[in-house]
Design a protein around this motif. Structure first.
Motif, PDB file in Angstrom:
ATOM      1  N   MET A  91       0.719  -1.230   0.038  1.00  0.00           N
ATOM      2  CA  MET A  91       0.003   0.025  -0.010  1.00  0.00           C
ATOM      3  C   MET A  91       0.932   1.175  -0.077  1.00  0.00           C
ATOM      4  SD  MET A  91      -2.915  -1.020   2.793  1.00  0.00           S
ATOM      5  CE  MET A  91      -4.071   0.415   2.489  1.00  0.00           C
ATOM      6  N   LYS A  92       2.241   1.050   0.416  1.00  0.00           N
ATOM      7  CA  LYS A  92       2.768   2.439   0.740  1.00  0.00           C
ATOM      8  C   LYS A  92       3.123   3.003  -0.601  1.00  0.00           C
ATOM      9  CE  LYS A  92       4.150   3.861   4.038  1.00  0.00           C
ATOM     10  NZ  LYS A  92       5.563   3.572   4.515  1.00  0.00           N
ATOM     11  N   LYS A 102       0.877   5.791  -1.908  1.00  0.00           N
ATOM     12  CA  LYS A 102       0.694   7.191  -1.329  1.00  0.00           C
ATOM     13  C   LYS A 102       0.800   8.274  -2.084  1.00  0.00           C
ATOM     14  CE  LYS A 102       1.878   7.218   2.921  1.00  0.00           C
ATOM     15  NZ  LYS A 102       3.027   6.918   4.190  1.00  0.00           N
ATOM     16  N   ASP A 153       1.448  -0.195   5.264  1.00  0.00           N
ATOM     17  CA  ASP A 153       0.465   0.627   5.562  1.00  0.00           C
ATOM     18  C   ASP A 153       0.436   1.970   4.580  1.00  0.00           C
ATOM     19  OD1 ASP A 153      -1.841   1.578   7.032  1.00  0.00           O
ATOM     20  OD2 ASP A 153      -1.107   1.137   9.014  1.00  0.00           O
ATOM     21  N   SER A 154      -0.670   2.561   4.873  1.00  0.00           N
ATOM     22  CA  SER A 154      -0.638   4.017   3.925  1.00  0.00           C
ATOM     23  C   SER A 154      -0.908   4.960   5.049  1.00  0.00           C
ATOM     24  CB  SER A 154      -2.043   3.979   3.207  1.00  0.00           C
ATOM     25  OG  SER A 154      -3.156   3.684   3.802  1.00  0.00           O
ATOM     26  N   TYR A 155      -0.513   4.772   6.350  1.00  0.00           N
ATOM     27  CA  TYR A 155      -0.887   6.310   7.123  1.00  0.00           C
ATOM     28  C   TYR A 155       0.285   5.983   8.265  1.00  0.00           C
ATOM     29  CZ  TYR A 155      -2.900   9.868   9.926  1.00  0.00           C
ATOM     30  OH  TYR A 155      -3.169  10.955  10.645  1.00  0.00           O
ATOM     31  N   TYR A 185      -7.580   7.693   5.208  1.00  0.00           N
ATOM     32  CA  TYR A 185      -6.426   7.223   4.833  1.00  0.00           C
ATOM     33  C   TYR A 185      -6.025   5.840   4.736  1.00  0.00           C
ATOM     34  CZ  TYR A 185      -5.081  12.178   5.821  1.00  0.00           C
ATOM     35  OH  TYR A 185      -5.039  13.434   5.835  1.00  0.00           O
ATOM     36  N   SER A 230      -5.688   3.515   7.099  1.00  0.00           N
ATOM     37  CA  SER A 230      -4.978   2.943   7.914  1.00  0.00           C
ATOM     38  C   SER A 230      -5.260   1.571   8.423  1.00  0.00           C
ATOM     39  CB  SER A 230      -5.003   4.154   9.190  1.00  0.00           C
ATOM     40  OG  SER A 230      -4.170   3.392  10.288  1.00  0.00           O
ATOM     41  N   PHE A 258      -7.582   8.809  -1.129  1.00  0.00           N
ATOM     42  CA  PHE A 258      -7.340   8.083  -2.411  1.00  0.00           C
ATOM     43  C   PHE A 258      -8.441   8.052  -3.343  1.00  0.00           C
ATOM     44  CE2 PHE A 258      -5.071   6.161   1.458  1.00  0.00           C
ATOM     45  CZ  PHE A 258      -3.887   6.365   0.922  1.00  0.00           C
TER      46      PHE A 258
END
Length: 310
Positions: free
Chosen positions: A1-2, A5, A123-125, A148, A150, A233
């Motif tokens: 997921m990172k 971003k 992760d995205s957060y 986000y 998360s 997103f």
């Protein structure tokens, strides 16, 4: 997921409203009178990967239900049902938005006695990881879980609510086609076949109820929609819409999967529901472009349909 971003932030700033034809010429030039289901089928025909689509005006039966009963990896769209269960708990007085949860990154698997930690790189957060050992309000965890995506916020809330109570809320609300299985990255449970899955019809039915104030209650539904309107997103459904179009939605992605489920507001104030789910995408960016096209086709169709009916 990172890895998504930066792309997602850019998508939110310049992709929305900048739609251009991505797929074949026959999809872009489809006659105005062509049924939406037919034009959607043409767009995905021969495209690599598997596509499931649900599209309907709010309060109406679907105009498109392509592979819509197929159970597909939910990815982060499953987080909508953690939000749902939290609002159900608020209403029952079991939980309150101002309650706090101490941030940590060690969780018990649903199966056996093992524990696991989330991979922050996936992760995205990031900011929530920096708050380890500190109390964070439930309301903030829910916000970053949806807006986000998360994973850490999600697991903290699932731990607080419980997997079984979340499943009970989904069952009590009559949400068929929704399988809430486990926490994010509970790979021991995943290896035993316990997974988070959704169908396009199932997500569509949930958003229909949400848009019509029937998830927990009218005020609670409206509050959940407000959170979804802040989604960060925006690379799937929003790029197929005119700039500034209100979209309350939740995206989700894992390898080979790009999902989005939305309540979209038309210029005349009417709403429609669009759910696009995928699996087995060999080229995820190419798959996203197909989904952008589906979004544009759906918007154009419902805008014409609702305008002509006035």
């Amino acid at each position: 997921m990172k890895s998504l971003k930066t792309y997602a932030v850019l998508a939110g700033t310049f992709l929305a409203g900048s739609f251009f034809p991505f797929v074949s010429a026959h999809a872009a030039s489809a006659p105005a009178e062509e049924p939406l289901a037919q034009s959607i089928s043409k767009t995905v025909k021969a495209q690599p990967g598997h596509f499931a689509v649900y599209a309907a005006l709010s309060g109406r039966s679907p105009a498109v239900c392509l592979n819509c009963d197929d159970l597909i990896n939910a990815a982060s769209t499953i987080k909508l049902f953690v939000l749902d269960a939290a609002y159900d708990a608020f209403t029952k007085g079991i939980l309150h938005p101002q309650d706090t949860v101490t941030v940590h990154n060690r969780f018990h698997s649903l199966v056996g006695s093992g524990t696991f930690a989330l991979d922050q790189k996936e992760d995205s957060y990031d900011p929530l990881y920096a708050q380890a050992g500190k109390p964070v309000p439930v309301s903030e965890l829910l916000r970053v879980m949806i807006q986000y995506s998360s994973n850490l916020a999600t697991n903290l809330m699932v731990e607080k609510l419980g997997v079984m109570p979340i499943r009970s809320v989904v069952k009590a609300q009559g949400l068929d086609g929704i399988v809430f299985g486990r926490m994010i990255e509970d790979f021991d449970a995943n290896d035993r076949g316990i997974r988070n899955q959704v169908s396009a019809r199932g997500l569509g039915a949930f958003l229909q109820k949400l848009d019509n104030g029937q998830i927990v209650g009218k005020a609670q539904s409206q509050s959940m929609v407000q959170i979804m309107l802040g989604q960060k997103f925006n690379d799937i459904i929003p790029p197929g819409l005119p700039a500034g179009t209100p979209v309350a939605h939740k995206t989700g992605w894992v390898h080979g999967v790009r999902n989005d489920a939305a309540i979209v507001t038309l210029p005349n104030g009417k709403h429609y529901i669009l759910v696009v789910l995928t699996s087995d995408l060999p080229d995820e960016q190419a798959g996203i472009k197909v989904l952008n096209t589906l979004s544009h086709q759906t918007y154009t169709y419902f805008q014409k349909q609702t305008t002509s009916s006035l």
